[in-house]
Design a protein around this motif. Structure first.
Motif, mmCIF file in Angstrom:
data_model
loop_
_atom_site.group_PDB
_atom_site.id
_atom_site.type_symbol
_atom_site.label_atom_id
_atom_site.label_comp_id
_atom_site.label_asym_id
_atom_site.label_seq_id
_atom_site.Cartn_x
_atom_site.Cartn_y
_atom_site.Cartn_z
ATOM 1 N N ARG A 31 0.821 -1.208 0.000
ATOM 2 C CA ARG A 31 0.000 0.000 0.000
ATOM 3 C C ARG A 31 0.860 1.265 0.000
ATOM 4 O O ARG A 31 0.659 2.169 -0.808
ATOM 5 C CB ARG A 31 -0.920 0.001 1.224
ATOM 6 C CG ARG A 31 -1.622 1.331 1.455
ATOM 7 C CD ARG A 31 -2.555 1.294 2.667
ATOM 8 N NE ARG A 31 -2.890 2.639 3.090
ATOM 9 C CZ ARG A 31 -3.720 3.461 2.438
ATOM 10 N NH1 ARG A 31 -4.278 3.062 1.319
ATOM 11 N NH2 ARG A 31 -3.959 4.678 2.885
ATOM 12 N N VAL A 72 1.442 4.383 -2.658
ATOM 13 C CA VAL A 72 1.306 5.815 -2.363
ATOM 14 C C VAL A 72 2.532 6.569 -2.861
ATOM 15 O O VAL A 72 2.430 7.605 -3.539
ATOM 16 C CB VAL A 72 1.110 6.032 -0.844
ATOM 17 C CG1 VAL A 72 1.242 7.513 -0.484
ATOM 18 C CG2 VAL A 72 -0.245 5.497 -0.393
ATOM 19 N N THR A 131 2.741 6.696 -6.647
ATOM 20 C CA THR A 131 1.697 7.584 -7.171
ATOM 21 C C THR A 131 2.148 9.035 -7.108
ATOM 22 O O THR A 131 1.852 9.840 -8.009
ATOM 23 C CB THR A 131 0.393 7.397 -6.371
ATOM 24 O OG1 THR A 131 -0.060 6.050 -6.520
ATOM 25 C CG2 THR A 131 -0.694 8.357 -6.848
ATOM 26 N N TRP A 163 -6.858 11.392 3.109
ATOM 27 C CA TRP A 163 -7.494 10.079 3.199
ATOM 28 C C TRP A 163 -9.017 10.151 3.256
ATOM 29 O O TRP A 163 -9.687 9.207 2.856
ATOM 30 C CB TRP A 163 -6.979 9.328 4.424
ATOM 31 C CG TRP A 163 -5.489 9.396 4.562
ATOM 32 C CD1 TRP A 163 -4.772 9.975 5.573
ATOM 33 C CD2 TRP A 163 -4.517 8.885 3.644
ATOM 34 N NE1 TRP A 163 -3.424 9.859 5.339
ATOM 35 C CE2 TRP A 163 -3.231 9.192 4.155
ATOM 36 C CE3 TRP A 163 -4.590 8.203 2.422
ATOM 37 C CZ2 TRP A 163 -2.054 8.841 3.520
ATOM 38 C CZ3 TRP A 163 -3.406 7.853 1.776
ATOM 39 C CH2 TRP A 163 -2.161 8.171 2.324
ATOM 40 N N LYS A 205 -2.552 5.334 7.262
ATOM 41 C CA LYS A 205 -3.135 6.628 6.914
ATOM 42 C C LYS A 205 -2.594 7.695 7.865
ATOM 43 O O LYS A 205 -3.310 8.238 8.701
ATOM 44 C CB LYS A 205 -4.656 6.566 6.965
ATOM 45 C CG LYS A 205 -5.260 5.647 5.909
ATOM 46 C CD LYS A 205 -6.782 5.668 5.923
ATOM 47 C CE LYS A 205 -7.346 4.765 4.824
ATOM 48 N NZ LYS A 205 -8.836 4.787 4.801
ATOM 49 N N LEU A 246 -5.088 9.500 -3.872
ATOM 50 C CA LEU A 246 -4.589 8.676 -2.764
ATOM 51 C C LEU A 246 -5.728 8.035 -1.987
ATOM 52 O O LEU A 246 -5.548 6.974 -1.376
ATOM 53 C CB LEU A 246 -3.730 9.527 -1.818
ATOM 54 C CG LEU A 246 -2.456 10.164 -2.391
ATOM 55 C CD1 LEU A 246 -1.745 10.985 -1.313
ATOM 56 C CD2 LEU A 246 -1.512 9.122 -2.977
#
Length: 679
Positions: free
Chosen positions: A560, A564, A567, A639, A658, A676
Motif C-alpha cells: 500500500r 502511495v 503515485t 485520506w 493513513k 490517494l
C-alpha cells in the motif's frame, strides 16, 4: 556617534563613545563596548579521546581574555578593527564585502600564545535559530549551546534515559542532544540572514543568551560570511548558491522501496520475489554484506574489504543484469576504511596510502573487535587509488548505488599527508569522502544514474553528497533517537543547505533489549512514503527485529505505502528538481511558506513535503488519533477528503497506513493527491 557608511546596501559601522556597532542591510551584526566586548581570545589545549567514533572532548583552558579596546581604520569600503587588552594581547577584525557581495568578517588572533577565539554576534530575544547541520533533538536551536564535531550520533542521545545511561556505561556511547554525524558552522536567523564560518576546527555555537550568540572557535583565525534576504526561500537560494546543491535523483529512486537484504544472492532473490508477489513496488535490493560478513558482539557487520564476495553472492554479476531488466537496481556498501586483516588494506599499506601515527606507522583504528586502516584522502595518490576501487569494484560490477558509510572516525592524533592537523581535518573529512564518491560517478559518466547516500557530512557535502540518510536511529519510540528524531534532523539539514534526506525504515540500532516492533516498522514505513526515498534496514541484529516480510499483513502494508509513494512520483520529482535548481529542500519547515504564522516557528515534528503536502508523522506507540497544526490555508485530508480552513490545532484519526497528511485545496496537484483516497 559617527556613521561611517550611508549606503543601506553596504555595511554600516557606527562609532560610539567606547565602542561601535556594525549593521548589514538593517540587521545589527556586532555590538561592542568596553563593558560588553564582542571579541575574546584565549589559550587552550584540546583533550580529545575517541572510542569507536564516540568522542570525549575537553578544553584545558588556560585563559579567556575580553578585548575591551577597539580602534577602527577604514580600508576602502570596509574597516580593520584592532582589539587590544593592555600591551601584549591583540586581535583584529576585517570587515569587508566579498567578491560575491556577501558581508565577510575576517577574525585573526595575532597573539602567538593564544589559539582560541570567542566572537559575540548581536541578537534579539525573539530570534529563532535553525541549522548547524543535522540536529536530532532540537530544530529551533535558541536557548542552548551546540558543539560542532562530527561523530557517532550516540545511542539514546538523552542523558535522562536508561538506554543512554546503559550505552554510556558500556563504551561512552550514549551521546547527548548535540551529537551528530553532520555538524556545520552555519545558522539561519529569523532576522532573515545566514551566518557561515569558513573553518573546520572544533566550534561551539552558543545561542543561550538573549542578546548575543557566542561562537567559540578553536583556532586563531576564521572568516564569517553573511547574506540577507526578504524571504526564507530567497535566503536558502543564496545559502545553497554558496555551498552547492544536490543534483536530481536517478529516475529509479521514485519507483518503490529499496529493500535492505543480507545473506547472499538467493536470499535476496527469495525476499524480492516474496515482496513483489505481495504487490510491493520494489526499486532495488540493497545488500550491504556484498563484500562478506564479520560477526561481532554488536551483531552482524560488513567485511570491510571492498570486493565482491563470490562465495556469499555467487553469480551476482549476472543476477544484477537480470534484476536491472526487471526494473530492480542493486546497491552495495563501502566506507573510507579498510580492514587490517584483508588484502585491500595490505595493498594500501604497501603503497603508503594509509594515514600514519606519531611514529610514522600505519594508524589502525579499532572499530569494534576488528581494526581498520584510514585511507589518507589528503594524499592525491591514495585518493585516486580509492576512487579506482569504487569504479572497478562497485561501478564495473554493476552496482546502481551504495551506502557511503562513516567518515566521522578520523582520530585527532593521526598524521596526514597534507600536513594539516587532524584536529582541523576531522570535520572536513566527511565532505572529502563525499567528493571521492561523487567524482567516481562523474568520471564514469554515471552521475544521475547511480545513487550513493551518506550519514556523515560537513561544509561541502551539499555539493558532493547526492543523498543523506539519518544514520543509526534506535528501533524504538524515543524522541531523541527514534522515529521522531528523523523529522528535526531533516529540517535542520534543510536549513543548512542540504535538501535530500531519508532514513532507515524501522531504525537500525538494536541494543540493550530493544526489539523493533511490528507497529514501529509500519509507522516508519508510513512516514517514509512522504520522503524522497524509501529504504529498509534489517538492523544490526536482524533476528531481534520485525522485518518487512515477517507476516502477510506487513507485506500488504508495504504494498500500500509503496503504491502511495510511486503515485506521488511526478510531484516528488518536481520538488527534487526544484531543490537542484534553487536549493529549496524537499522536506520543508512550515515557516518557509507561512512566514507570518508565529506558531510554525516552533514546530519540529511536522513538515511540508514540497509546497503542497503537510505531513505530521505518528511517532508514538498505540495511537490511533493524532494532533497537528494547520496554518491558515484551505487544507484537505488526503485520506477522507474532508476540508479544513487551517489556522489552529486539529486532532484527526490516524490509523496505521493513513498518517496525518493534508494537501492544499488550490494546489495544481490536487487531482493527484485526491487519488490517494482510492489506494
Amino acid at each position: 556617534m559617527t556613521s561611517l557608511q550611508s549606503d543601506l546596501s553596504a555595511p554600516e559601522l557606527i562609532l560610539l563613545q567606547d565602542g561601535f556597532t556594525l549593521c548589514w542591510q538593517q540587521r545589527l551584526i556586532l555590538r561592542h563596548s568596553a563593558e560588553a566586548p564582542c571579541l575574546w581570545i584565549g589559550a587552550g589545549e584540546a583533550d580529545i579521546d575517541m572510542f569507536r567514533g564516540n568522542f570525549s572532548i575537553k578544553d584545558r583552558l588556560n585563559e579567556k581574555i575580553a578585548l575591551t579596546t577597539a580602534s577602527v581604520t577604514q580600508q576602502g569600503a570596509g574597516w580593520d578593527i584592532f582589539f587590544t587588552r593592555g600591551d601584549a594581547v591583540n586581535a583584529m577584525l576585517t570587515i569587508r564585502v566579498d567578491a560575491d557581495g556577501r558581508l565577510a568578517i575576517d577574525v585573526k588572533n595575532d597573539s602567538t600564545s593564544h589559539n582560541r577565539i570567542w566572537l559575540r554576534l548581536a541578537a534579539q530575544p525573539e530570534d529563532h535559530i535553525y541549522g548547524c547541520g543535522e540536529q536530532f533533538s532540537y530544530f529551533d536551536l535558541r536557548g542552548k549551546p551546540f558543539p560542532l564535531w562530527t561523530s557517532e550520533q550516540g545511542v539514546g542521545r538523552n542523558k535522562q534515559t536508561y538506554v543512554t545511561w546503559q550505552a554510556d556505561c558500556k563504551e561512552n556511547a550514549g551521546g547527548d542532544y548535540y551529537w551528530t554525524f553532520f555538524p556545520q558552522p552555519t545558522f539561519v536567523s529569523t532576522q532573515k540572514y545566514y551566518c557561515h564560518v569558513d573553518n573546520s576546527c572544533y566550534m561551539n555555537f552558543d545561542f543561550s543568551a538573549p542578546d548575543y550568540h557566542e561562537l567559540a572557535i578553536w583556532e586563531d583565525n576564521a572568516t564569517l560570511r553573511f547574506e540577507c534576504a526578504e524571504t526564507y526561500i530567497d535566503l536558502l537560494e543564496k545559502l545553497t548558491g554558496m555551498l552547492g546543491r544536490q543534483p536530481e535523483l536517478p529516475e529509479w529512486v521514485y519507483d518503490g522501496v529499496t529493500l535492505g537484504i543480507q545473506g547472499g544472492t538467493e536470499v535476496c532473490q527469495q525476499k524480492l520475489d516474496t515482496m513483489r508477489n505481495g504487490g510491493v513496488k520494489v526499486n532495488g535490493v540493497w545488500a550491504q554484506d556484498w563484500s562478506g560478513i564479520r560477526m561481532t558482539s554488536f551483531g552482524k557487520r560488513v567485511m570491510w574489504n571492498w570486493k565482491w564476495n563470490s562465495e556469499l553472492y555467487p553469480d551476482l554479476k549476472n543476477r544484477i543484469r537480470q534484476w536491472n531488466r526487471e526494473g530492480v537496481q542493486f546497491l552495495s556498501y563501502i566506507n573510507p576504511y579498510v580492514a587490517s586483516d584483508r588484502d585491500l588494506c595490505e595493498e594500501a599499506a604497501r603503497h603508503g596510502y594509509l594515514a600514519k601515527d606519531a611514529a610514522g606507522q600505519d594508524y589502525l583504528v579499532e572499530f569494534g573487535e576488528f581494526y581498520g586502516g584510514v585511507v589518507d584522502l589528503t594524499n592525491p595518490e591514495a585518493y585516486a587509488w580509492f576512487k579506482e576501487v569504487i569504479k572497478k569494484n562497485l561501478i564495473e560490477l554493476g552496482c546502481n548505488g551504495w551506502m557511503a558509510d562513516f567518515g566521522e572516525y578520523l582520530p585527532t592524533d593521526t598524521r596526514l599527508y597534507n600536513g594539516v592537523s587532524a584536529e582541523i581535518m576531522h570535520n572536513a573529512w566527511p565532505a572529502l569522502w563525499a567528493k571521492c564518491n561523487y567524482e567516481a560517478l562523474e568520471e564514469s559518466g554515471k552521475l544521475g544514474e547511480i545513487l550513493f547516500f551518506m550519514r556523515a557530512g560537513s561544509t561541502g557535502s551539499q555539493k558532493y553528497s547526492v543523498m543523506m540518510w539519518a544514520g543509526d536511529q534506535n528501533v524504538d519510540w524515543s524522541l531523541d533517537d527514534g522515529l521522531a528524531s528523523v523529522v528535526p534532523a531533516a529540517l535542520s539539514l534543510a536549513m543548512t543547505g542540504h535538501g535530500l534526506h531519508h532514513s532507515d525504515i524501522g531504525g537500525y540500532t538494536t541494543l540493550f533489549g530493544m526489539q523493533r516492533s511490528k507497529e514501529l516498522l509500519l509507522r516508519w514505513c508510513d512516514f517514509s512514503a512522504f520522503t524522497p526515498m524509501m529504504r529498509t534496514h534489517e538492523g544490526n541484529r536482524p533476528g531481534d527485529n520485525w522485518q518487512f516480510d515477517s507476516d502477510a499483513e506487513t507485506i500488504a502494508h508495504f504494498a500500500r505505502m509503496t503504491t502511495v509513494f510511486t503515485t506521488l512520483k511526478p510531484y516528488i520529482k518536481q520538488a527534487v528538481a526544484q531543490n537542484a535548481r534553487t536549493g529549496l529542500p524537499v522536506m520543508r519547515p512550515l515557516f518557509l511558506h507561512y512566514e507570518d504564522d508565529a506558531h510554525t516557528y516552533r514546530l519540529k515534528y511536522q513538515y511540508l513535503f514540497g509546497r503542497d503536502l503537510l505531513v505530521a508523522p505518528v511517532y508514538a506507540e498505540d495511537c490511533r488519533e493524532w494532533a497537528l497544526y494547520l496554518p491558515q490555508d484551505s487544507w484537505i485530508n488526503a485520506w477522507t477528503g474532508e476540508q479544513h480552513c487551517g489556522g489552529g490545532e486539529l486532532t484527526v484519526e490516524a490509523p496505521i497506513g493513513k498518517p496525518p497528511v493534508f494537501y492544499r485545496a488550490d494546489s495544481d496537484w490536487a487531482a493527484l493527491f485526491g487519488s490517494l483516497r482510492h489506494i
